[in-house]
Motif scaffolding. Structure first.
Motif, PDB file in Angstrom:
ATOM      1  N   ARG A 105       0.870  -1.185   0.000  1.00 35.38           N
ATOM      2  CA  ARG A 105       0.000   0.000   0.000  1.00 35.38           C
ATOM      3  C   ARG A 105       0.899   1.224   0.000  1.00 35.38           C
ATOM      4  O   ARG A 105       1.841   1.316   0.809  1.00 35.38           O
ATOM      5  CB  ARG A 105      -0.911   0.032   1.223  1.00 35.38           C
ATOM      6  CG  ARG A 105      -1.584   1.406   1.359  1.00 35.38           C
ATOM      7  CD  ARG A 105      -2.783   1.410   2.220  1.00 35.38           C
ATOM      8  NE  ARG A 105      -3.865   0.614   1.666  1.00 35.38           N
ATOM      9  CZ  ARG A 105      -5.078   0.534   2.207  1.00 35.38           C
ATOM     10  NH1 ARG A 105      -5.346   1.194   3.312  1.00 35.38           N
ATOM     11  NH2 ARG A 105      -6.012  -0.212   1.656  1.00 35.38           N
ATOM     12  N   HIS A 133      -7.346  -0.388  -6.228  1.00 34.32           N
ATOM     13  CA  HIS A 133      -7.392  -1.210  -5.009  1.00 34.32           C
ATOM     14  C   HIS A 133      -8.105  -2.506  -5.415  1.00 34.32           C
ATOM     15  O   HIS A 133      -9.259  -2.736  -5.062  1.00 34.32           O
ATOM     16  CB  HIS A 133      -8.162  -0.450  -3.924  1.00 34.32           C
ATOM     17  CG  HIS A 133      -8.048  -1.020  -2.549  1.00 34.32           C
ATOM     18  ND1 HIS A 133      -7.434  -2.229  -2.268  1.00 34.32           N
ATOM     19  CD2 HIS A 133      -8.491  -0.545  -1.348  1.00 34.32           C
ATOM     20  CE1 HIS A 133      -7.507  -2.464  -0.978  1.00 34.32           C
ATOM     21  NE2 HIS A 133      -8.127  -1.452  -0.395  1.00 34.32           N
ATOM     22  N   ARG A 166      -9.631   5.179  -5.227  1.00 34.55           N
ATOM     23  CA  ARG A 166      -9.117   3.987  -5.922  1.00 34.55           C
ATOM     24  C   ARG A 166     -10.159   2.868  -5.880  1.00 34.55           C
ATOM     25  O   ARG A 166     -10.190   2.006  -6.752  1.00 34.55           O
ATOM     26  CB  ARG A 166      -7.810   3.547  -5.266  1.00 34.55           C
ATOM     27  CG  ARG A 166      -7.893   3.336  -3.755  1.00 34.55           C
ATOM     28  CD  ARG A 166      -6.518   3.336  -3.146  1.00 34.55           C
ATOM     29  NE  ARG A 166      -6.523   3.178  -1.695  1.00 34.55           N
ATOM     30  CZ  ARG A 166      -5.522   3.563  -0.912  1.00 34.55           C
ATOM     31  NH1 ARG A 166      -4.464   4.145  -1.432  1.00 34.55           N
ATOM     32  NH2 ARG A 166      -5.567   3.369   0.392  1.00 34.55           N
ATOM     33  N   VAL A 167     -11.012   2.895  -4.845  1.00 31.32           N
ATOM     34  CA  VAL A 167     -12.069   1.886  -4.745  1.00 31.32           C
ATOM     35  C   VAL A 167     -13.023   2.031  -5.935  1.00 31.32           C
ATOM     36  O   VAL A 167     -13.404   1.041  -6.575  1.00 31.32           O
ATOM     37  CB  VAL A 167     -12.833   2.035  -3.408  1.00 31.32           C
ATOM     38  CG1 VAL A 167     -14.030   1.105  -3.345  1.00 31.32           C
ATOM     39  CG2 VAL A 167     -11.900   1.783  -2.224  1.00 31.32           C
ATOM     40  N   ARG A 231     -15.853   6.790   0.960  1.00 34.94           N
ATOM     41  CA  ARG A 231     -15.396   7.701   2.015  1.00 34.94           C
ATOM     42  C   ARG A 231     -14.900   9.002   1.374  1.00 34.94           C
ATOM     43  O   ARG A 231     -14.283   8.987   0.308  1.00 34.94           O
ATOM     44  CB  ARG A 231     -14.262   7.068   2.820  1.00 34.94           C
ATOM     45  CG  ARG A 231     -13.775   7.931   3.976  1.00 34.94           C
ATOM     46  CD  ARG A 231     -12.759   7.165   4.821  1.00 34.94           C
ATOM     47  NE  ARG A 231     -11.549   6.864   4.079  1.00 34.94           N
ATOM     48  CZ  ARG A 231     -10.493   7.669   3.981  1.00 34.94           C
ATOM     49  NH1 ARG A 231     -10.502   8.852   4.580  1.00 34.94           N
ATOM     50  NH2 ARG A 231      -9.428   7.307   3.300  1.00 34.94           N
ATOM     51  N   GLN A 233     -12.236  11.478   1.116  1.00 30.21           N
ATOM     52  CA  GLN A 233     -10.808  11.274   1.412  1.00 30.21           C
ATOM     53  C   GLN A 233     -10.124  12.606   1.742  1.00 30.21           C
ATOM     54  O   GLN A 233      -9.335  13.119   0.944  1.00 30.21           O
ATOM     55  CB  GLN A 233     -10.130  10.626   0.204  1.00 30.21           C
ATOM     56  CG  GLN A 233     -10.890   9.445  -0.373  1.00 30.21           C
ATOM     57  CD  GLN A 233     -10.197   8.120  -0.160  1.00 30.21           C
ATOM     58  OE1 GLN A 233      -9.003   8.012  -0.310  1.00 30.21           O
ATOM     59  NE2 GLN A 233     -10.968   7.115   0.211  1.00 30.21           N
ATOM     60  N   PRO A 271     -16.750   0.637   1.679  1.00 30.98           N
ATOM     61  CA  PRO A 271     -15.463  -0.065   1.859  1.00 30.98           C
ATOM     62  C   PRO A 271     -14.849   0.142   3.239  1.00 30.98           C
ATOM     63  O   PRO A 271     -13.949  -0.599   3.637  1.00 30.98           O
ATOM     64  CB  PRO A 271     -14.569   0.576   0.790  1.00 30.98           C
ATOM     65  CG  PRO A 271     -15.136   1.957   0.588  1.00 30.98           C
ATOM     66  CD  PRO A 271     -16.619   1.812   0.788  1.00 30.98           C
ATOM     67  N   GLY A 272     -15.342   1.168   3.976  1.00 27.43           N
ATOM     68  CA  GLY A 272     -14.757   1.510   5.259  1.00 27.43           C
ATOM     69  C   GLY A 272     -13.415   2.190   5.065  1.00 27.43           C
ATOM     70  O   GLY A 272     -12.794   2.031   4.019  1.00 27.43           O
ATOM     71  N   PRO A 273     -12.944   2.977   6.026  1.00 32.93           N
ATOM     72  CA  PRO A 273     -13.689   3.361   7.223  1.00 32.93           C
ATOM     73  C   PRO A 273     -14.832   4.323   6.874  1.00 32.93           C
ATOM     74  O   PRO A 273     -14.691   5.156   5.985  1.00 32.93           O
ATOM     75  CB  PRO A 273     -12.621   4.060   8.078  1.00 32.93           C
ATOM     76  CG  PRO A 273     -11.569   4.522   7.105  1.00 32.93           C
ATOM     77  CD  PRO A 273     -11.583   3.563   5.971  1.00 32.93           C
TER      78      PRO A 273
HETATM   79  N1  ASP Z   1     -10.095   1.452   2.764  1.00 31.42           N
HETATM   80  C1  ASP Z   1     -10.268   1.920   1.414  1.00 31.42           C
HETATM   81  C2  ASP Z   1      -8.960   2.355   0.823  1.00 31.42           C
HETATM   82  O1  ASP Z   1      -7.931   2.212   1.439  1.00 31.42           O
HETATM   83  C3  ASP Z   1     -11.298   2.992   1.327  1.00 31.42           C
HETATM   84  C4  ASP Z   1     -10.976   4.256   2.069  1.00 31.42           C
HETATM   85  O2  ASP Z   1      -9.988   4.354   2.788  1.00 31.42           O
HETATM   86  O3  ASP Z   1     -11.765   5.169   1.915  1.00 31.42           O
HETATM   87  O4  ASP Z   1      -8.948   2.846  -0.285  1.00 31.42           O
END
Ligand code: ASP
Length: 323
Positions: A105, A133, A166-167, A231, A233, A271-273
């Motif tokens: 990551r 992702h 990225r999700v 989320r 970001q 997808p969380g958080p």
């Molecule tokens: N956990 C997911 C990511 O790392 C979604 C997010 O953080 O918003 O992309």
């Protein structure tokens, strides 16, 4: 498959094989007191995380351990990265120690692709900047398949901060491969400027770009088989992208009232958080329509399946059969 870097261009056959393996693993572990398969005994998996994570990092670790791999976790903060070591040197160091697979990551889009060119190990992209992702998209597809069956012809509405997500990018590519149609709903400031062009490459091969874009959530909900909340970001934002959290919630939050606009069978994903009260109401996140806990659960099986296909890979075999 040597690496898993992106969902773009991942053949449907490969996606289906990964999802089927995840499902088979889930079934075979169900109700077992000892969740341990010998499949990856003697293999070493390193998770190398330059950004914070709860779900992705922990589930890769659990996935590796349930398949008897040796799993080593490195966080940039507590490693020689903090002393200025480069990604390349860090990864070469880890592979010199015998890492068979590096799960990366990184805040830079494209980092996993670069890494794959540097190290002899398999590389899994566990999130690179705003780019991709892939295991998130696979676990989302696994969850949707469980709830809805075949995704061909289904409509998935992706809501929120598409610009930094990225999700969203991974899901759009994967869901299109599985035959779904996508609605993107976001404030104009949180949509990529080139969103209309994303499909050009696909459209030139398939003749179709099954993605629509709008700013009106209430209009998009009826007719959606699933909604995927994103989320916001803030860590990737330099400047103001919307007036306030309250305004965002009013226009783009999934409230109880909006849940009522969805068809009965529709599934809610995140997808969380989660930022409860802003992106999604507390009661909606906890409602039976939400599959958020199932996403997390499926994340372990999907990551087991990915590790299996990369490290032990035989598409015609189910893990556990080979020993
Ligand atoms: N956990 C997911 C990511 O790392 C979604 C997010 O953080 O918003 O992309």
């Amino acid at each position: 498959m040597r690496h898993l870097l992106t969902t773009a261009g991942l053949p449907r056959k490969t996606v289906t094989a990964l999802l089927d393996t995840a499902e088979a693993l889930k079934q075979s572990l169900l109700g077992r007191e000892v969740r341990k398969l010998p499949t990856l005994r003697g293999r070493t998996v390193v998770t190398l995380f330059y950004e914070s994570s709860t779900r992705t990092r922990a589930s890769f670790e659990i996935a590796g351990k349930w398949m008897s791999a040796d799993v080593v976790n490195i966080s940039a903060g507590g490693s020689a990265v903090a002393k200025g070591e480069s990604l390349r040197d860090t990864a070469l160091t880890l592979t010199a120690m015998g890492a068979d697979c590096v799960v990366l990551r990184h805040p830079a889009s494209g980092a996993a692709h670069r890494l794959a060119g540097w190290v002899p190990a398999h590389v899994i992209n566990a999130g690179d900047g705003t780019h991709q992702h892939p295991t998130q998209a696979l676990l989302d597809a696994a969850t949707l398949r469980e709830r809805l069956g075949d995704l061909n012809g289904r409509t998935v509405t992706i809501i929120g901060d598409v610009l930094h997500s990225r999700v969203a990018r991974s899901n759009i590519e994967l869901l299109i491969t599985l035959g779904a149609r996508i609605r993107l709903v976001a404030p104009p400031t949180l949509l990529p400027r080139d969103v209309a062009h994303w499909g050009n490459a696909l459209a030139s091969t398939s003749g179709d770009w099954p993605v629509t874009v709008s700013h009106d959530l209430d209009a998009a909900l009826p007719g959606s088989d699933a909604v995927m909340m994103l989320r916001v970001q803030t860590e990737r934002m330099h400047g103001e992208f919307f007036p306030s959290a309250r305004e965002y919630a009013i226009s783009y939050g999934l409230t109880e009232a909006r849940l009522g606009l969805l068809p009965e069978h529709a599934v809610v994903l995140h997808p969380g958080p989660m930022l409860r009260g802003m992106e999604i109401a507390y009661s909606v996140a906890d409602s039976p329509r939400a599959a958020i806990t199932e996403q997390v659960r499926n994340g372990v099986h999907v990551r087991m399946a990915v590790l299996y296909h990369l490290l032990a890979g035989r598409d015609d075999q189910t893990p556990g059969e080979e020993v």
